[in-house]
Design a protein around this motif. Structure first.
Motif, PDB file in Angstrom:
ATOM      1  N   ILE A   1     -29.077 -11.774 -41.670  1.00  0.00           N
ATOM      2  CA  ILE A   1     -28.661 -12.167 -42.891  1.00  0.00           C
ATOM      3  C   ILE A   1     -28.367 -13.902 -42.979  1.00  0.00           C
ATOM      4  O   ILE A   1     -27.950 -14.309 -41.805  1.00  0.00           O
ATOM      5  CB  ILE A   1     -27.146 -11.550 -43.089  1.00  0.00           C
ATOM      6  CG1 ILE A   1     -26.936 -11.771 -44.596  1.00  0.00           C
ATOM      7  CG2 ILE A   1     -26.075 -11.796 -42.475  1.00  0.00           C
ATOM      8  CD1 ILE A   1     -25.673 -10.934 -45.451  1.00  0.00           C
ATOM      9  N   THR A   2     -28.604 -14.570 -43.964  1.00  0.00           N
ATOM     10  CA  THR A   2     -28.364 -15.808 -43.923  1.00  0.00           C
ATOM     11  C   THR A   2     -27.110 -16.124 -44.701  1.00  0.00           C
ATOM     12  O   THR A   2     -26.703 -15.678 -46.043  1.00  0.00           O
ATOM     13  CB  THR A   2     -29.402 -16.455 -44.716  1.00  0.00           C
ATOM     14  OG1 THR A   2     -30.794 -16.203 -44.542  1.00  0.00           O
ATOM     15  CG2 THR A   2     -29.290 -17.990 -44.988  1.00  0.00           C
ATOM     16  N   VAL A   3     -25.998 -16.641 -43.938  1.00  0.00           N
ATOM     17  CA  VAL A   3     -24.696 -16.835 -44.318  1.00  0.00           C
ATOM     18  C   VAL A   3     -24.801 -18.188 -45.133  1.00  0.00           C
ATOM     19  O   VAL A   3     -25.168 -19.375 -44.657  1.00  0.00           O
ATOM     20  CB  VAL A   3     -23.463 -16.876 -43.177  1.00  0.00           C
ATOM     21  CG1 VAL A   3     -22.360 -17.268 -43.716  1.00  0.00           C
ATOM     22  CG2 VAL A   3     -23.678 -15.750 -42.315  1.00  0.00           C
ATOM     23  N   MET A   4     -24.270 -17.987 -46.552  1.00  0.00           N
ATOM     24  CA  MET A   4     -24.323 -19.284 -47.310  1.00  0.00           C
ATOM     25  C   MET A   4     -23.062 -20.008 -47.412  1.00  0.00           C
ATOM     26  O   MET A   4     -22.798 -21.036 -47.825  1.00  0.00           O
ATOM     27  CB  MET A   4     -24.833 -18.854 -48.632  1.00  0.00           C
ATOM     28  CG  MET A   4     -26.422 -18.278 -48.468  1.00  0.00           C
ATOM     29  SD  MET A   4     -27.157 -17.548 -49.939  1.00  0.00           S
ATOM     30  CE  MET A   4     -27.102 -18.964 -51.138  1.00  0.00           C
ATOM     31  N   LYS A   5     -22.110 -19.046 -47.445  1.00  0.00           N
ATOM     32  CA  LYS A   5     -20.589 -19.630 -47.777  1.00  0.00           C
ATOM     33  C   LYS A   5     -19.636 -18.686 -47.129  1.00  0.00           C
ATOM     34  O   LYS A   5     -19.837 -17.365 -47.195  1.00  0.00           O
ATOM     35  CB  LYS A   5     -20.320 -19.516 -49.168  1.00  0.00           C
ATOM     36  CG  LYS A   5     -19.013 -20.146 -49.556  1.00  0.00           C
ATOM     37  CD  LYS A   5     -19.046 -20.333 -51.171  1.00  0.00           C
ATOM     38  CE  LYS A   5     -17.531 -20.802 -51.519  1.00  0.00           C
ATOM     39  NZ  LYS A   5     -17.526 -20.818 -52.852  1.00  0.00           N
ATOM     40  N   THR A   6     -18.574 -19.370 -46.388  1.00  0.00           N
ATOM     41  CA  THR A   6     -17.434 -18.575 -45.813  1.00  0.00           C
ATOM     42  C   THR A   6     -16.218 -18.625 -46.848  1.00  0.00           C
ATOM     43  O   THR A   6     -15.828 -19.758 -46.949  1.00  0.00           O
ATOM     44  CB  THR A   6     -17.292 -19.079 -44.439  1.00  0.00           C
ATOM     45  OG1 THR A   6     -16.660 -20.302 -44.400  1.00  0.00           O
ATOM     46  CG2 THR A   6     -18.505 -18.519 -43.543  1.00  0.00           C
ATOM     47  N   ASN A   7     -15.535 -17.499 -47.115  1.00  0.00           N
ATOM     48  CA  ASN A   7     -14.337 -17.718 -48.161  1.00  0.00           C
ATOM     49  C   ASN A   7     -13.122 -17.167 -47.420  1.00  0.00           C
ATOM     50  O   ASN A   7     -13.067 -16.433 -46.402  1.00  0.00           O
ATOM     51  CB  ASN A   7     -14.546 -16.649 -49.258  1.00  0.00           C
ATOM     52  CG  ASN A   7     -15.883 -17.108 -50.132  1.00  0.00           C
ATOM     53  OD1 ASN A   7     -16.026 -18.212 -50.334  1.00  0.00           O
ATOM     54  ND2 ASN A   7     -16.831 -16.111 -50.535  1.00  0.00           N
TER      55      ASN A   7
END
Length: 262
Positions: free
Chosen positions: A226-232
């Motif tokens: 998976i391509t992680v785009m944003k960590t919340n």
């Protein structure tokens, strides 16, 4: 009836990823009914739970996060539907759940840590600090990175290996062990946590079957990349998998460049 708390202040009533027993213990320690908190569901990822002290018990009401046709999420509790969690909380300030409306948020148990080493970062989302500084933990976003604030109220992410829990009975000086007192720089045995640059590739390590009503959640299979785009902050990260962009719990993946620990 004193329920004049600010329902828009999410930080006061959202407790994040605490489990059912932790919520139970926290609310049972409260003296009055109507004290509440909202937490992440541990059994249905992406959903929430409204925990309320009612009489001599704690009730746990599931809140389903649902996706509407206009791509705006809604939140369902029982047969009621709301546009946001704050709208839901506001409604139950005036309406009874079972035996009580919401009176006030539970008191958060503050966890403080003391810095063992200096930490300087150029990342705007990180919190720089000096050895001996005392920080208040706000959220435990990742295993190795927590969100905290310093004595001046400045917030940011901190590397967990650089701090240790400060016992309430300890003074700041006592909080640091003698063998650590002579360390003025980061030791080789504790490499500086790497600054994560997004987007980044991660491998799925745990299966995840999302709620059938939530179109924003990604279905995960072990081994997926998976391509992680944003960590919340709430632990629900945003990423892209098989051409679909959506959300998933950070605990289900590991970054590829972490495999060898180098």
């Amino acid at each position: 009836m004193n329920n004049l708390f600010d329902h828009e202040d999410e930080s006061s009533w959202y407790f994040g990823a605490i489990n059912r027993q932790e919520a139970q213990d926290l609310l049972m320690a409260e003296k009055e009914g109507g004290v509440f908190l909202v937490r992440d569901s541990t059994t249905s990822v992406g959903d929430f739970v409204l925990c309320v002290k009612e009489d001599s018990r704690v009730s746990h009401y599931i809140i389903n996060k649902m996706q509407q046709n206009n791509d705006q999420p809604s939140y369902r509790i029982g047969d009621q539907l709301f546009r946001s969690l704050s709208e839901l909380v506001s409604f139950y300030k005036l309406h009874y759940l079972d035996t009580t409306p919401l009176i006030r948020p539970a008191k958060k148990k503050l966890e403080r840590v003391i810095a063992k080493f200096d930490f300087e970062s150029n990342e705007k989302d990180d919190l720089s600090f000096k050895r001996g500084d005392i920080l208040t933990v706000l959220f435990k976003e990742e295993e190795q990175w927590w969100r905290a604030k310093d004595k001046n109220g400045k917030e940011g992410c901190i590397p967990v290996p650089y701090v240790q829990k400060l016992e309430e009975s300890s003074s700041p000086v006592e909080g640091l062990r003698p063998q650590e007192g002579s360390i003025s720089s980061t030791p080789e045995s504790k490499p500086k946590p790497k600054q994560r640059i997004l987007p980044a590739k991660a491998r799925v390590k745990q299966v995840r079957i999302p709620n059938a009503y939530d179109d924003t959640a990604l279905k995960l299979e072990i081994g997926d990349i998976i391509t992680v785009m944003k960590t919340n902050i709430n632990g629900q990260w945003e990423g892209e998998l098989n051409g679909k962009i959506g959300y998933f719990p950070f605990t289900h993946v590991e970054f590829l460049d972490d495999d060898n620990g180098s």
